[in-house]
Structures are given as structure tokens and as C-alpha cells.
Design a protein around this motif. Sequence first.
Motif, PDB file in Angstrom:
ATOM      1  N   SER A  86      18.311   2.538  -8.920  1.00 40.96           N
ATOM      2  CA  SER A  86      19.824   2.402  -9.285  1.00 40.96           C
ATOM      3  C   SER A  86      20.462   3.466  -8.660  1.00 40.96           C
ATOM      4  N   ASP A  87      19.779   4.422  -8.112  1.00 45.43           N
ATOM      5  CA  ASP A  87      20.776   5.496  -7.491  1.00 45.43           C
ATOM      6  C   ASP A  87      21.121   5.140  -6.144  1.00 45.43           C
ATOM      7  N   PRO A  88      22.075   5.235  -5.672  1.00 45.78           N
ATOM      8  CA  PRO A  88      22.245   5.144  -4.195  1.00 45.78           C
ATOM      9  C   PRO A  88      21.853   6.002  -3.204  1.00 45.78           C
ATOM     10  N   ALA A  89      21.951   7.117  -3.888  1.00 44.28           N
ATOM     11  CA  ALA A  89      21.420   8.500  -2.973  1.00 44.28           C
ATOM     12  C   ALA A  89      19.814   8.335  -2.810  1.00 44.28           C
ATOM     13  N   GLU A  90      19.244   8.094  -4.006  1.00 49.51           N
ATOM     14  CA  GLU A  90      17.801   7.788  -3.904  1.00 49.51           C
ATOM     15  C   GLU A  90      17.369   6.765  -3.018  1.00 49.51           C
ATOM     16  N   LYS A  91      18.090   5.681  -3.344  1.00 51.54           N
ATOM     17  CA  LYS A  91      17.989   4.529  -2.415  1.00 51.54           C
ATOM     18  C   LYS A  91      17.843   4.974  -0.950  1.00 51.54           C
ATOM     19  N   LEU A  92      18.901   5.652  -0.822  1.00 49.80           N
ATOM     20  CA  LEU A  92      18.969   5.853   0.887  1.00 49.80           C
ATOM     21  C   LEU A  92      17.799   6.641   1.295  1.00 49.80           C
ATOM     22  N   GLU A  93      17.350   7.475   0.347  1.00 55.15           N
ATOM     23  CA  GLU A  93      16.201   8.590   0.768  1.00 55.15           C
ATOM     24  C   GLU A  93      15.031   7.729   0.981  1.00 55.15           C
ATOM     25  N   PHE A  94      14.538   6.676  -0.054  1.00 53.88           N
ATOM     26  CA  PHE A  94      13.569   5.891   0.317  1.00 53.88           C
ATOM     27  C   PHE A  94      13.617   4.902   1.562  1.00 53.88           C
ATOM     28  N   TYR A  95      14.967   4.325   1.577  1.00 56.48           N
ATOM     29  CA  TYR A  95      15.035   3.675   2.979  1.00 56.48           C
ATOM     30  C   TYR A  95      14.953   4.451   4.161  1.00 56.48           C
ATOM     31  N   ASN A  96      15.477   5.583   4.188  1.00 58.57           N
ATOM     32  CA  ASN A  96      14.995   6.609   5.398  1.00 58.57           C
ATOM     33  C   ASN A  96      13.788   6.804   5.816  1.00 58.57           C
ATOM     34  N   THR A  97      13.042   7.076   4.487  1.00 61.73           N
ATOM     35  CA  THR A  97      11.512   7.302   4.830  1.00 61.73           C
ATOM     36  C   THR A  97      10.904   6.105   5.335  1.00 61.73           C
ATOM     37  N   GLY A  98      11.082   5.135   4.679  1.00 59.34           N
ATOM     38  CA  GLY A  98      10.588   3.830   5.287  1.00 59.34           C
ATOM     39  C   GLY A  98      10.684   3.331   6.923  1.00 59.34           C
ATOM     40  N   LEU A  99      11.966   3.509   7.093  1.00 62.02           N
ATOM     41  CA  LEU A  99      12.397   3.394   8.604  1.00 62.02           C
ATOM     42  C   LEU A  99      11.934   4.481   9.321  1.00 62.02           C
ATOM     43  N   GLU A 136       0.850  -1.249  -0.055  1.00 59.82           N
ATOM     44  CA  GLU A 136       0.053  -0.108  -0.086  1.00 59.82           C
ATOM     45  C   GLU A 136       0.895   1.240  -0.081  1.00 59.82           C
ATOM     46  N   LYS A 137       0.489   2.033  -0.821  1.00 61.12           N
ATOM     47  CA  LYS A 137       1.338   3.535  -0.906  1.00 61.12           C
ATOM     48  C   LYS A 137       1.297   4.172   0.380  1.00 61.12           C
ATOM     49  N   GLY A 138       2.715   4.575   0.886  1.00 63.46           N
ATOM     50  CA  GLY A 138       2.925   5.345   1.891  1.00 63.46           C
ATOM     51  C   GLY A 138       3.093   4.228   3.270  1.00 63.46           C
ATOM     52  N   THR A 139       3.463   3.142   3.060  1.00 70.22           N
ATOM     53  CA  THR A 139       3.794   2.120   3.937  1.00 70.22           C
ATOM     54  C   THR A 139       5.009   2.008   3.869  1.00 70.22           C
ATOM     55  N   PRO A 140       5.732   1.368   4.839  1.00 67.22           N
ATOM     56  CA  PRO A 140       7.151   1.137   4.936  1.00 67.22           C
ATOM     57  C   PRO A 140       7.666   0.163   3.707  1.00 67.22           C
ATOM     58  N   GLU A 141       6.802  -0.891   3.535  1.00 61.22           N
ATOM     59  CA  GLU A 141       6.862  -1.780   2.603  1.00 61.22           C
ATOM     60  C   GLU A 141       6.964  -1.035   1.185  1.00 61.22           C
ATOM     61  N   TYR A 142       6.117  -0.139   0.974  1.00 63.93           N
ATOM     62  CA  TYR A 142       6.096   0.608  -0.318  1.00 63.93           C
ATOM     63  C   TYR A 142       7.339   1.439  -0.529  1.00 63.93           C
ATOM     64  N   TYR A 143       7.919   2.103   0.542  1.00 61.88           N
ATOM     65  CA  TYR A 143       9.307   2.771   0.355  1.00 61.88           C
ATOM     66  C   TYR A 143      10.416   1.950   0.180  1.00 61.88           C
ATOM     67  N   TYR A 144      10.218   0.549   0.786  1.00 60.04           N
ATOM     68  CA  TYR A 144      11.306  -0.468   0.481  1.00 60.04           C
ATOM     69  C   TYR A 144      11.380  -0.872  -0.949  1.00 60.04           C
ATOM     70  N   GLU A 145      10.237  -0.981  -1.646  1.00 66.02           N
ATOM     71  CA  GLU A 145      10.073  -1.390  -3.006  1.00 66.02           C
ATOM     72  C   GLU A 145      10.748  -0.385  -3.766  1.00 66.02           C
ATOM     73  N   LEU A 146      10.482   0.871  -3.498  1.00 64.52           N
ATOM     74  CA  LEU A 146      11.215   1.994  -4.449  1.00 64.52           C
ATOM     75  C   LEU A 146      12.703   1.946  -4.315  1.00 64.52           C
ATOM     76  N   GLY A 147      12.827   1.730  -3.036  1.00 62.89           N
ATOM     77  CA  GLY A 147      14.536   1.716  -2.822  1.00 62.89           C
ATOM     78  C   GLY A 147      15.103   0.572  -3.501  1.00 62.89           C
ATOM     79  N   TYR A 148      14.484  -0.595  -3.462  1.00 56.55           N
ATOM     80  CA  TYR A 148      15.139  -1.717  -4.127  1.00 56.55           C
ATOM     81  C   TYR A 148      15.195  -1.515  -5.525  1.00 56.55           C
ATOM     82  N   GLU A 149      14.017  -0.850  -6.161  1.00 58.74           N
ATOM     83  CA  GLU A 149      13.841  -0.738  -7.546  1.00 58.74           C
ATOM     84  C   GLU A 149      14.813   0.562  -8.235  1.00 58.74           C
TER      85      GLU A 149
END
Length: 638
Positions: free
Chosen positions: A45-58, A30-43
Amino acid sequence: MKHLGILLLCLLCLPGCGKEENTPANIAPEKGTPEYYYELGYESSDPAEKLEFYNTGLELVEDPQDTILPALLEGKIYAMSRLGELEATEVWIDSLIKVAELQGDLFYHAKGYYRKAVMNRYLSNPEAVFENNFLSRQLYLKMGDTAMAARRSLDMANAQYELGDLTGAQESATEALKFLDAEKDAHYVSSAHNVVGLSYMNLGFYKEAREEFHNALSFATSRKDSISYLHNIAIAHKNEGNFGEALNILEDIIHSSEPDTESRNRFLDNYYYMKWLQDSAVKVEDELLAVVEARLQRNDREGLITSYSHLSDYYGSKDPVKSKAYAEAMFKAAKENRTTTSEVDALSKLISLSSGAEKDIYLDRYMSLSDSLQEAGLRSKAHFAKVRFDEERKQQQINLLRAENVSQALRTEKLRTRTVIISLIAFLILFTAMALIYYFRQRAKKEKLREIYLTERRISKRIHDELANDIYNVMSTLENVAPVPVVDKLEKIYHRTREFSRENNEIDTGESYVNDLLSMLSHATPANVKLIVKGEQEINWSRLEPEKKIVLYRILQEMMVNMKKHSKASLVALIFSTEKNLLKVRYSDNGIGTTANEIHSGNGIKNICMRLKTVNGKPVFDTEGKGLKSEISIPLIS
């Protein structure tokens, strides 16, 4: 990140405990959940963007038992590593290890220790590299993932080799080879053989070293790795004094386009140094100095140590001053690079090139460093042994606890088994009692049916033997004196008693049952009525008990009598069939039919229902439409 920091701080203070399985459903998060931001980070390819998504999910995680938490932490650590922030990952790695331990997640627990080993490799702490890879390996073995356990064993071997524990490095690399798949893990197989070969070479077993390097070469997955292993083979040949073999190999690889600049400098340096070792008259000064210049430009401190060592040897007999100068340069570079073994090698050169008080200074330093190296080697071996011993002792304690738990479980199981046995015995007694009650009831029912049948036969016999004969005698006596109508009435009464007697005669329930049944139906059908019977030959009559055959016989007899008396039918059909464990007989005629009230009030129908009830049969009567339709069902033997 404020509340996440508090959450992780609490986790670091909590004791480890297991977790229940809580695998999320395989659906889009579901959009806005930790799982949602984990999927965005996983997909991404930019490390900085990955980190931002993971931080939001955390930031959105509230429960330390949330199974997405270790995945987000691991993703954050990976992204930070890609961004070159390895030192900053330590606190997050510790959080990952604690969270995984809290949830009982072996996969992320093992991954956490591996990440810690990578960080310590970056910090040049081989002892910590070994320890964390060892802990990761143990968890992978517990999971049954031998491939990942083997890779961690290889990382342990590299750490041991770096610390000079050559025997330990061989053991760990050999252990890795036991579990690695030659096809799937060819890169790791070749690397393991290479570690074993390097250990052999440093121990002075050059032939064995070459064999291992050849094994590494056979599993190499890239040209770059192949060239590196060929270089090691050349060095082993050089150490054995086979300069010709060594130079042939080096000539091939220095002209290859695959090596990077540092590797090419290393190959060239060794090539010209070996040429001089083969023939001391050969001039290779310019070539060796050119390699030094190239290494200075790249600040290749480790490579410079080797170049200075070779130049010191080259000038040893030609120009002792230059030889000593390069030995001093080697010593300085080794100190800057914190390479104690190279410092010792440089000091051994300086001792031979110096005299007087200066020589004594170098000698004292040499002895001190040699002792510290030996102590460091012993300390490393002791540390490795301690890590293994502590883990084995921990495993023993776990096994003892498990054994105690198993013993307690066995006692509980024994008590449970005893309870089950007692319950089973009680159930068997109850079941047996119920079965006996059912058996005696059924036997009583069958005996009652037989008694009814015998009573009917006795009545039939008495009607035939007494009443019918008496009527016949009276009719014979009155035949000459009584009026003809009276005699005719007596004759009709006589025939009716004979007919009633035939209806209740003995029934053969054996092989001739079907024929007798058809004969009864035929005799019971008036001459002006057509009878159709189907399906009786397809029935397995052995599945119908004798008592039920008698009941069926009497019911059909009763139905034919009722038809003759009331229906005024010209056509009667009887269809026999089986359905599951039931014998079904469908009756239909084209007579005047009847009503529901007549069905329930008629004596004939009541007799049919009563007879069926004695054998658990069921009747169905259909009064709709023309004529009468009915169906009787009688249970068969399974």
C-alpha cells in the motif's frame, strides 16, 4: 536498470506486431522472479515500496514478449503518479504502449493511452488529453469493454469542454451515456449529464441545462457531487433571471457542512452577488471582500478572477474608479492564470470603464484575444475532427486489409474444401468397396453355412431312408435264422443310425426355436442325469441370425453328446445371458472332467471350435477343478 533501459530502447524502435497467447498458470510465483516482485508491489500500500518492487521486477525481465512486462510497467507508472512524479512517467508510458502493441495486449495498450491522457491533463494539455483518451477508447471498443470505452468518452468530453468545443463535448458525453450502466456506473452517468448541462448553459440553453443538472443530481453518488450540481442549477436560474430560485438553492448549500473551503467560497461569492443582482440597493460589499480575502489566503487564482469580476460589476454604478481597479485586477489574474476567456471578459469591462487612447489599447487587445479564441476554438474542433478522421481512415485501411485476407482465406478454404470433397469421395468409394467386399464375404460365409446345414440334412436323410431301412430289412430277414446276439447288435446299429438321423434333422429357426432347442437338450440328456437350463426366456432371440441359431443348436447338441459319452456326470447346467452385443452360454457339469491336452485333441471340441469360427464366436474351456466348465460367445445383431 541498465539492461532494462536497453531493452525498452530497443522496443521503442521495433515495429508493432502481434503476440501469442501466453497466460501464466494460476499458481504462486517463484521467489526471485519478475512475477514474484509484481505480486509484492501489487499487495503493498506504500507507493515508494511499490515502486521499488516494480523496479526490481523490471530489472529481471529479459524477453520483451514476457507477459509480465506490461503489468510491471503499468504498476511503475501508477506508483510514480502516486508519488507526484507525473511528468517523469512519460518515457515509461511510451514504453508501456510499445510493449503492449508488440505483444498484442489490448488491455495494457488501452491502459497506456489512458495513462498518457492523465499525464497531459496534469500538464494542462487538453488536446493531447482528448487524443489519447480517444485512442484508449478505440482499443476498449475493440476489446468489447463498452464500460471503459464510455469512461474514456467522458474524459474526451471534459477535454472538449475545456477547449470551448461545446457541441463536441455534448456529443462525446452523450456517446458515453449510451454505454454506461445506470446502476454500476452511476458516478460517471451523473458526470456525463453535468458536462452536457454545462455545455447547454454556455450555449445559452438554460432550461435544457437545468434538466441535465437535475439528471446529474438523480445519479449523484456523494453529497459533495450533489451540492456541486445544485450550485450549477442555481447558476442556470440566475442566468435566466430567476434570482429567487437561485438564492433559495444557494442558501441551502452554503449552510451545509460538506463543501470544502474553495467550494464554500464559490457558493458564498455567488450567493451575495445574486442578492445584489436581485436588489441593487442591498449592501454586500463586506461579504464579497471577505470572500476575496479568503481566496487570497488560499491562492485561489481561478476563484479570484470571479470575485474581481463580481466586485467590478458591484461598483460599476457606485464607484467607477473601484470598478475599473477590480476589472484591472481581474485582467491581471486571468493573464497569470492563462485563462483567455476571462481576459476577454475583463477587457470588455475595461473598455466600458475607459476612454481615449487607453480605451483603444484595451479595444485592440480585446479584438486580438477574441480572434485568437475563435481561432483556437476552430483549431481545437479541427484537431478533434482530424483525430477522428485519422482513426477512421486507419480503421478503413485495416478493414480493407482484413477484407483482402478474408478473400485470400476464402480462396484457400475453397481449395481446401475441394481437396476435402475429393478425399471424401475417394474415401466413400474405398469404404463402399470394402463394405461390398465385407457383404459378399459374409453372404458367402452364410451360404457356406447353409450348404453345410443342407449337406448334413441330406446325409441324415440318406442314413434314415437308405442305411437304416436296409439294416432293418436285413435284421428282419435274419431274425428267425441268426443267433440272438447278432440280431441284438443289428438292432443297436439300427437305433444308432436312427438317432444320428434325428440329430441332424431340420432345425426351425423361427418362433419355435427355443422350444425345439429345449426339447433337443432334454432328449440328449440321459435319464440318470439332471439338466438345469436358465435364462433362455430372457434372451431376445430375434437378435441372433438364423445361421447362428443353427450353429448354436449344433454346438449344444455336440456338447450334450460329449457329456453323455465321456463325463459320467449326474448334473448338467446351461445358463444363457447377454453381455453388450454378445450371447453367452455357460456350460458346467459335475463329471470326471478332462485335461487341456484332451481338449485340444478331441474331435468333439474341434467340431465346436470350427462351428464357432464360422460365426465369429469364441469358446473358453476351464479344466481346473471338478467337472468341465465352458463358455461360448456369439455376436448378436446391434
